[in-house]
Design an enzyme around this catalytic site. Structure first.
Site, PDB file in Angstrom:
ATOM      1  N   GLU A 184      62.000  95.679  39.523  1.00 22.22           N
ATOM      2  CA  GLU A 184      62.382  96.753  38.588  1.00 22.22           C
ATOM      3  C   GLU A 184      62.473  96.203  37.163  1.00 22.22           C
ATOM      4  O   GLU A 184      62.051  96.849  36.202  1.00 22.22           O
ATOM      5  CB  GLU A 184      63.710  97.384  39.028  1.00 22.22           C
ATOM      6  CG  GLU A 184      63.532  98.212  40.306  1.00 22.22           C
ATOM      7  CD  GLU A 184      64.840  98.726  40.883  1.00 22.22           C
ATOM      8  OE1 GLU A 184      65.699  97.872  41.181  1.00 22.22           O
ATOM      9  OE2 GLU A 184      65.000  99.939  41.025  1.00 22.22           O
ATOM     10  N   GLU A 209      64.783  97.019  49.198  1.00 21.99           N
ATOM     11  CA  GLU A 209      66.147  97.573  49.270  1.00 21.99           C
ATOM     12  C   GLU A 209      66.403  98.347  50.554  1.00 21.99           C
ATOM     13  O   GLU A 209      67.497  98.309  51.125  1.00 21.99           O
ATOM     14  CB  GLU A 209      66.410  98.504  48.071  1.00 21.99           C
ATOM     15  CG  GLU A 209      66.565  97.793  46.735  1.00 21.99           C
ATOM     16  CD  GLU A 209      65.255  97.557  46.014  1.00 21.99           C
ATOM     17  OE1 GLU A 209      64.189  97.605  46.649  1.00 21.99           O
ATOM     18  OE2 GLU A 209      65.307  97.323  44.795  1.00 21.99           O
TER      19      GLU A 209
HETATM   20  C1  LIG Z   1      74.061 101.610  38.670  1.00 20.40           C
HETATM   21  C2  LIG Z   1      73.750 100.369  39.411  1.00 20.40           C
HETATM   22  C3  LIG Z   1      72.393 100.434  40.042  1.00 20.40           C
HETATM   23  C4  LIG Z   1      72.026  99.109  40.628  1.00 20.40           C
HETATM   24  C5  LIG Z   1      70.734  99.226  41.313  1.00 20.40           C
HETATM   25  C6  LIG Z   1      70.289  97.931  41.894  1.00 20.40           C
HETATM   26  C7  LIG Z   1      69.006  98.135  42.638  1.00 20.40           C
HETATM   27  C8  LIG Z   1      68.483  96.856  43.140  1.00 20.40           C
HETATM   28  C9  LIG Z   1      68.776  96.457  44.353  1.00 20.40           C
HETATM   29  C10 LIG Z   1      68.307  95.157  44.859  1.00 20.40           C
HETATM   30  O1  LIG Z   1      67.610  94.424  44.232  1.00 20.40           O
HETATM   31  S1  LIG Z   1      68.825  94.750  46.416  1.00 20.40           S
HETATM   32  C11 LIG Z   1      68.109  93.168  46.713  1.00 20.40           C
HETATM   33  C12 LIG Z   1      66.648  93.241  46.932  1.00 20.40           C
HETATM   34  N1  LIG Z   1      66.144  91.949  47.275  1.00 20.40           N
HETATM   35  C13 LIG Z   1      66.095  91.490  48.503  1.00 20.40           C
HETATM   36  O2  LIG Z   1      66.438  92.180  49.443  1.00 20.40           O
HETATM   37  C14 LIG Z   1      65.583  90.096  48.696  1.00 20.40           C
HETATM   38  C15 LIG Z   1      66.371  89.390  49.721  1.00 20.40           C
HETATM   39  N2  LIG Z   1      65.981  88.017  49.834  1.00 20.40           N
HETATM   40  C16 LIG Z   1      64.909  87.614  50.530  1.00 20.40           C
HETATM   41  O3  LIG Z   1      64.117  88.375  51.038  1.00 20.40           O
HETATM   42  C17 LIG Z   1      64.722  86.144  50.692  1.00 20.40           C
HETATM   43  O4  LIG Z   1      65.954  85.533  50.467  1.00 20.40           O
HETATM   44  C18 LIG Z   1      63.683  85.521  49.741  1.00 20.40           C
HETATM   45  C19 LIG Z   1      63.973  85.853  48.308  1.00 20.40           C
HETATM   46  C20 LIG Z   1      62.284  86.032  50.127  1.00 20.40           C
HETATM   47  C21 LIG Z   1      63.715  83.979  49.921  1.00 20.40           C
HETATM   48  O5  LIG Z   1      63.550  83.670  51.271  1.00 20.40           O
HETATM   49  P1  LIG Z   1      63.866  82.194  51.797  1.00 20.40           P
HETATM   50  O6  LIG Z   1      63.568  82.227  53.263  1.00 20.40           O
HETATM   51  O7  LIG Z   1      63.205  81.191  50.976  1.00 20.40           O
HETATM   52  O8  LIG Z   1      65.406  81.974  51.557  1.00 20.40           O
HETATM   53  P2  LIG Z   1      66.659  82.693  52.212  1.00 20.40           P
HETATM   54  O9  LIG Z   1      67.249  81.775  53.216  1.00 20.40           O
HETATM   55  O10 LIG Z   1      66.334  84.056  52.658  1.00 20.40           O
HETATM   56  O11 LIG Z   1      67.636  82.842  50.973  1.00 20.40           O
HETATM   57  C22 LIG Z   1      68.129  81.693  50.282  1.00 20.40           C
HETATM   58  C23 LIG Z   1      69.541  81.955  49.857  1.00 20.40           C
HETATM   59  O12 LIG Z   1      69.533  83.001  48.896  1.00 20.40           O
HETATM   60  C24 LIG Z   1      70.418  84.052  49.280  1.00 20.40           C
HETATM   61  N3  LIG Z   1      69.850  85.315  48.803  1.00 20.40           N
HETATM   62  C25 LIG Z   1      68.573  85.705  48.898  1.00 20.40           C
HETATM   63  N4  LIG Z   1      68.412  86.883  48.294  1.00 20.40           N
HETATM   64  C26 LIG Z   1      69.615  87.237  47.806  1.00 20.40           C
HETATM   65  C27 LIG Z   1      70.086  88.353  47.079  1.00 20.40           C
HETATM   66  N5  LIG Z   1      69.277  89.340  46.686  1.00 20.40           N
HETATM   67  N6  LIG Z   1      71.390  88.401  46.757  1.00 20.40           N
HETATM   68  C28 LIG Z   1      72.230  87.402  47.105  1.00 20.40           C
HETATM   69  N7  LIG Z   1      71.839  86.298  47.795  1.00 20.40           N
HETATM   70  C29 LIG Z   1      70.544  86.228  48.130  1.00 20.40           C
HETATM   71  C30 LIG Z   1      70.436  83.963  50.795  1.00 20.40           C
HETATM   72  O13 LIG Z   1      71.588  84.573  51.305  1.00 20.40           O
HETATM   73  C31 LIG Z   1      70.431  82.464  51.004  1.00 20.40           C
HETATM   74  O14 LIG Z   1      71.738  82.031  50.727  1.00 20.40           O
HETATM   75  P3  LIG Z   1      72.356  80.810  51.510  1.00 20.40           P
HETATM   76  O15 LIG Z   1      72.238  81.156  52.958  1.00 20.40           O
HETATM   77  O16 LIG Z   1      71.529  79.621  51.167  1.00 20.40           O
HETATM   78  O17 LIG Z   1      73.759  80.733  51.050  1.00 20.40           O
END
Ligand SMILES: CCCCCCC/C=C/C(=O)SCCNC(=O)CCNC(=O)[C@H](O)C(C)(C)COP(=O)(O)OP(=O)(O)OC[C@H]1O[C@@H](n2cnc3c(N)ncnc32)[C@H](O)[C@@H]1OP(=O)(O)O
Length: 725
Positions: free
Chosen positions: A106, A126
């Site tokens: 976005e 999402e």
């Molecule tokens: C008025 C207010 C309006 C607000 C609107 C907001 C609209 C937007 C919403 C969003 O963006 S929701 C989030 C969308 N994104 C995702 O769903 C992505 C999620 N992540 C992944 O798919 C994967 O993590 C990755 C990026 C493809 C990387 O994969 P990889 O296998 O390399 O690593 P992971 O083990 O999955 O992750 C590493 C580490 O990072 C943490 N993490 C990943 N994404 C997020 C996140 N979006 N938020 C917080 N933390 C995240 C994940 O938990 C891992 O953490 P640890 O286990 O190492 O502590």
């Protein structure tokens, strides 16, 4: 969190929030402040935004949707920050590497240009965590790539790679891996270009003329593939507003629908599941060791014993991760059949465009075959995948122990057998572990790693790390009959059969299960996997019983005083092994056919059975079917925690979501138990235990009782364990 620097007339914004540059409040504020600074800096003509580390921006910080929000220094919300970026008169270039997901995409769509490395991925995932792209994604994406692709990406949450994103118009150019250098060069080239036409919110939605058809196709697909999930429906609804309303008004609708979803219990459950899946590989065995104290061995080569469905699937999972595999069989024909199965599956992937012919050829080039264990002297890891027979497994492990180098890890793909007994056939029990894969092993994500009494922490670390490497979600569990998943499943399948004895029919039980969100009913799944598998295991148990001097009566409804249903055995004796024989709990048009039909023969068989055993058949309500199938399963999960077989409730939930089709939007059985109320489950367990005292699975778990009495959630158990480590 967001660094600002200027190189000549280019302002460079670097988002720096490890591990994935998630958009926390501070990141959002940082972007706003840096863009303001660049807008006001007279020396700046163009702005580049990129991410430090492995990703551009992987989305909003998921912790922020349920937890406490950090307070914001700037008043603007993320949608407002993005609007502010889009309105800038200085061009902004998003330089994408790794991923631009969710809020990350976005933000990129609020920029005037998007370039990406070839391996970069973009998407709006999402929906997978129960929400929607609430920062303009539902409105900008259809304007950028068209309504059809936007509906697909937003309702499925799938990621796409840069080349496809380029074709769809989501990015403007694919560049080399030196993303920042490329970003700066690209920015310099667009300084003087007019921004009209680059502000996505001002563009019309592409394919709007086919809207009705596209939206109804998207809804139909959701009904089929994402049954029970509310987020896909609301995501489609939000995208549909893009063709009904002007941008600003549609943004208000997006915000309204976002609020509905972000406060829903499904979103909470899906976000819990997201973090639980990431917790699972980080194993902890209280009082023994944990992932951050032990180093795994590096597995460079592996062998798989047995070229049946399981063995070939496991071999493919290893090959797909570029691990050379030696596939071993005792019989040349079986071996050739197994290799053909692998070749056919890869050929299928090529036909579907999932692999190129060259990639398939390369993967197959890493497959060696052998009829002798003598060829295994150098492999680092062996996974035995023969059928469930203790004597056979012990014989194989003794041979492997002689043939393999002392450091090799020896794994058994068993779904129920005692790992300690298997390990006892070797002189290296510390290197023996269970690796329970699920069918099809090249696809299913769960890997239940079963540690024996003597399994070393290094061996646990090795299979956990191997699991991650081959794309699985590995979970460490302890050794007990059937481990975690199948132990809990046992209560569910037993109760499902008891319900048949008392008056229900297979389709009635299955429809309650499917209405809850499990994609396939207990009897349908039994027909799919083959009733003979369980029969073979049970026959082994009957033999054991007989050896201990207890004669097994094939009509017995009790074993060792415990209620038991011989119905499964009765069906097998009639050759009703399920789909493969064209009949099981259901009837099929022909052997191998998929569609189940209610079988009058089974109805008669059940009626005769009940009569023979003096059971008065009755109409059983869906509520009773639900409670009797799921409550003992949940209760068994508490017992598994009590016994130390699983360390954390999250692990149990991950097992059930990824191995048994438990609906992710309910968080898994342990999370769901909290939603129902532990006291309600406990009281119901007590009620049924009184009714069915000969089924020990109705005996309420002491942990469940204690938590219910203290009105504590299951997460407290997790905390207690964590504090003991
Ligand atoms: C008025 C207010 C309006 C607000 C609107 C907001 C609209 C937007 C919403 C969003 O963006 S929701 C989030 C969308 N994104 C995702 O769903 C992505 C999620 N992540 C992944 O798919 C994967 O993590 C990755 C990026 C493809 C990387 O994969 P990889 O296998 O390399 O690593 P992971 O083990 O999955 O992750 C590493 C580490 O990072 C943490 N993490 C990943 N994404 C997020 C996140 N979006 N938020 C917080 N933390 C995240 C994940 O938990 C891992 O953490 P640890 O286990 O190492 O502590």
């Amino acid at each position: 969190m967001v660094d600002y620097r200027r190189e000549g007339n280019v302002a460079i914004l670097t988002v720096n929030n490890p591990p994935v540059n998630a958009i926390s409040t501070r990141v959002k504020d940082g972007i706003y402040e840096c863009i303001s600074r660049a807008k006001n800096d007279t020396k700046v003509s163009v702005i580049v935004i990129h991410g430090h580390g492995k990703h551009f921006i992987a989305g909003a910080d998921i912790h922020g949707f349920s937890g406490q929000r950090e307070s914001s220094k700037v008043v603007a919300t993320l949608p407002e920050v993005i609007a502010f970026m889009e309105a800038s008169n200085k061009p902004i270039v998003a330089a994408i590497h790794g991923t631009a997901l969710g809020g990350g995409l976005e933000i990129a769509m609020g920029c005037h240009y998007r370039i990406a490395t070839k391996s970069a991925r973009v998407g709006q995932p999402e929906v997978l965590i129960g929400i929607l792209p609430g920062a303009g994604g539902t409105q900008r994406l259809p304007r950028l790539c068209g309504l059809g692709p936007a509906l697909d990406l937003i309702s499925t949450g799938r990621h796409i790679k840069a080349p496809q994103a380029l074709k769809l118009g989501i990015i403007d150019k694919i560049v080399s891996d030196d993303i920042l250098k490329e970003g700066i060069a690209f920015a310099k080239a667009v300084i003087d270009k007019p921004l009209n036409g680059r502000r996505i919110s001002t563009l019309p939605v592409k394919d709007a003329e086919n809207a009705e058809q596209l939206i109804s196709a998207a809804n139909a697909s959701v009904r089929k593939r994402q049954r029970g999930m509310m987020a896909p429906i609301w995501n489609i609804k939000a995208v549909a507003e893009s063709i009904k309303l002007p941008f600003d008004e549609a943004m208000e609708k997006e915000a309204e629908y976002f609020t509905v979803l972000v406060t829903s219990s499904q979103a909470r459950a899906l976000q819990y599941a997201f973090f639980s899946e990431r917790l699972a590989p980080k194993w902890e065995v209280p009082g023994v060791a944990s992932y951050n104290t032990v180093k795994p061995m590096n597995i460079k080569t592996a062998a798989v014993i047995g070229a049946g469905t399981m063995g070939t699937g496991i071999a493919m999972a290893l090959l797909n991760a570029r691990i050379p595999v030696t596939l071993v069989e005792q019989n040349k024909q079986f071996l050739e059949k197994g290799v053909k199965m692998i070749q056919d599956l890869y050929a299928g992937s090529v036909r579907l465009g999932k692999l190129t012919a060259d990639q398939a050829k390369y993967l197959l080039s890493n497959l060696k075959t052998s009829l002798s264990y003598d060829d295994l002297s150098t492999v680092d890891c062996v996974i035995e995948a023969v059928y469930e027979n203790m004597a056979l497994k012990k014989e194989i492990f003794a041979k492997l122990d002689n043939a393999c180098k002392p450091s090799a890890v020896l794994c058994s793909n068993t779904s129920s057998l005692d790992i300690d007994e298997i390990a006892s056939a070797t002189k290296r029990p510390d290197k023996v572990i269970g690796t329970h894969f699920f069918v099809p092993a090249y696809y299913m994500r769960l890997l239940e790693n079963v540690r024996g009494k003597l399994t070393s922490p290094e061996t646990i670390a090795t299979v956990q790390s191997l699991g991650v490497r081959i794309g699985k979600i590995p979970v460490v569990v302890g050794n007990c009959d059937s481990f975690v998943g199948n132990r809990m499943l046992g209560t569910y399948t037993s109760e499902a059969q008891f319900l048949l004895e008392e008056g229900a029919l297979p389709h009635e039980v299955d429809s309650v299960i499917k209405d809850f969100g499990i994609p396939i009913g207990a009897f349908e799944v039994s027909d799919l996997s083959g009733l003979d598998i369980g029969w073979r295991i049970r026959k082994e148990r009957y033999e054991k019983l007989e050896k201990s001097g207890k004669k097994h009566d094939p009509n017995a409804r009790f074993i060792n005083g415990e209620r038991f249903s011989p119905l499964g055995d009765t069906l097998c004796e009639k050759g009703r092994f399920g789909r493969k024989t064209g009949m099981g709990w259901y009837r099929y048009e022909k052997p191998g056919a998929k569609e189940p039909f209610i079988d009058a023969e089974i109805t008669t068989l059940l009626e005769d059975y009940s009569k023979k055993h003096n059971i008065t058949r009755r109409k059983i309500s869906p509520q009773e079917i639900f409670e009797r199938c799921f409550y003992p399963l949940i209760n068994e999960g508490f017992k598994v925690l009590e016994d130390g077989i699983a360390t954390r409730p999250e692990d149990i939930d991950v097992i059930w979501i990824n191995g048994y089709g438990w609906p992710k939007y309910t968080g898994g059985p342990m999370y769901y138990a909290n939603q129902i109320g532990l006291d309600k489950i406990y009281d119901t367990m007590c009620y049924y235990y009184e009714q069915h005292p000969t089924s020990s699975h109705w005996r309420p778990s002491a942990l469940l009782r204690d938590l219910a009495k203290q009105q504590l959630p299951i997460s407290q158990w997790g905390k207690q364990v964590a504090s003991r480590l």
